[in-house]
Design a protein around this motif. Sequence first.
Motif, PDB file in Angstrom:
ATOM      1  N   ILE A  45      16.213  26.119 -12.816  1.00 19.33           N
ATOM      2  CA  ILE A  45      15.757  24.760 -13.101  1.00 19.33           C
ATOM      3  C   ILE A  45      16.928  23.824 -12.872  1.00 19.33           C
ATOM      4  CG2 ILE A  45      14.889  23.200 -14.886  1.00 19.33           C
ATOM      5  CD1 ILE A  45      13.745  25.646 -16.308  1.00 19.33           C
ATOM      6  N   GLU A  46      16.648  22.643 -12.358  1.00 22.92           N
ATOM      7  CA  GLU A  46      17.692  21.626 -12.252  1.00 22.92           C
ATOM      8  C   GLU A  46      17.125  20.291 -12.691  1.00 22.92           C
ATOM      9  OE1 GLU A  46      17.618  19.944  -7.700  1.00 22.92           O
ATOM     10  OE2 GLU A  46      18.922  21.634  -8.106  1.00 22.92           O
ATOM     11  N   ALA A  52      13.007  16.798 -14.009  1.00 23.66           N
ATOM     12  CA  ALA A  52      13.459  18.185 -13.987  1.00 23.66           C
ATOM     13  C   ALA A  52      12.519  18.933 -13.056  1.00 23.66           C
ATOM     14  CB  ALA A  52      13.407  18.772 -15.387  1.00 23.66           C
ATOM     15  N   ARG A  53      13.034  19.932 -12.375  1.00 24.84           N
ATOM     16  CA  ARG A  53      12.201  20.690 -11.438  1.00 24.84           C
ATOM     17  C   ARG A  53      12.674  22.133 -11.358  1.00 24.84           C
ATOM     18  NH1 ARG A  53      14.115  16.406  -9.308  1.00 24.84           N
ATOM     19  NH2 ARG A  53      16.187  16.505  -8.541  1.00 24.84           N
ATOM     20  N   PHE A  54      11.775  22.988 -10.935  1.00 32.19           N
ATOM     21  CA  PHE A  54      12.102  24.380 -10.673  1.00 32.19           C
ATOM     22  C   PHE A  54      12.589  24.481  -9.235  1.00 32.19           C
ATOM     23  CE2 PHE A  54       9.131  24.516 -14.145  1.00 32.19           C
ATOM     24  CZ  PHE A  54       9.650  25.508 -14.965  1.00 32.19           C
ATOM     25  N   PRO A  65      12.005  22.856  -4.012  1.00 31.58           N
ATOM     26  CA  PRO A  65      11.825  22.359  -5.378  1.00 31.58           C
ATOM     27  C   PRO A  65      10.340  22.347  -5.751  1.00 31.58           C
ATOM     28  CG  PRO A  65      12.254  20.534  -3.889  1.00 31.58           C
ATOM     29  CD  PRO A  65      12.361  21.793  -3.071  1.00 31.58           C
ATOM     30  N   MET A  66      10.068  22.416  -7.052  1.00 30.13           N
ATOM     31  CA  MET A  66       8.691  22.354  -7.558  1.00 30.13           C
ATOM     32  C   MET A  66       8.679  21.543  -8.838  1.00 30.13           C
ATOM     33  SD  MET A  66       6.183  25.426  -8.828  1.00 30.13           S
ATOM     34  CE  MET A  66       5.360  25.799  -7.288  1.00 30.13           C
ATOM     35  N   PHE A  67       7.750  20.601  -8.929  1.00 26.29           N
ATOM     36  CA  PHE A  67       7.600  19.806 -10.139  1.00 26.29           C
ATOM     37  C   PHE A  67       7.070  20.683 -11.266  1.00 26.29           C
ATOM     38  CE2 PHE A  67       6.810  16.853  -6.565  1.00 26.29           C
ATOM     39  CZ  PHE A  67       7.906  16.027  -6.748  1.00 26.29           C
ATOM     40  N   TYR A  99       9.980  15.134  -3.499  1.00 21.94           N
ATOM     41  CA  TYR A  99       9.095  16.088  -2.841  1.00 21.94           C
ATOM     42  C   TYR A  99       9.196  17.438  -3.538  1.00 21.94           C
ATOM     43  CZ  TYR A  99       9.080  12.675   0.949  1.00 21.94           C
ATOM     44  OH  TYR A  99       8.937  11.529   1.680  1.00 21.94           O
ATOM     45  N   GLY A 100       8.102  18.176  -3.535  1.00 24.40           N
ATOM     46  CA  GLY A 100       8.090  19.521  -4.105  1.00 24.40           C
ATOM     47  C   GLY A 100       6.941  20.323  -3.540  1.00 24.40           C
TER      48      GLY A 100
END
Length: 148
Positions: A45-46, A52-54, A65-67, A99-100
Amino acid sequence: MSKRTRLAKAPFDQWGGLMEYVGYVEPHEWRENKPFAALLAIEGIERGMSAARFIWHADGGRTFPMFMTDMVDLLKNAPNLCKGTVHTWWMVQKRGKNYGVRLARPEELAEAGHTGGNAESCPACKAYGLSKIPYPWLCLGPEADPSI
């Protein structure tokens, strides 16, 4: 339910990973946003300036990245989540200026020619070479194949 407007193009870096933000660094290329199959492994996670996103990674040093909202959907709906990896169909989406990736929806897979069932008989899975993966009977859809 309102129809969503699909993101037409998405920014990718020189390694083929999805850029989470376009601002100070220009993308290596803008690609058409269509469903793509990939085996992604969770990296962590960052936190950014606005969210914050995975972070997922794939072969070749690519990152995606993923929301957080999309992670909840993935955990509820991915039939092949195993020890921090997911081999499925993905789409890019934009939230604000970020973007994710997210799980591809059935209507998007249908547009891509994905039929479900056996990977050997699905044109979209064959086009991605998924019939040559170690588990060719698993056609990568957002829902589990009841015949398995």
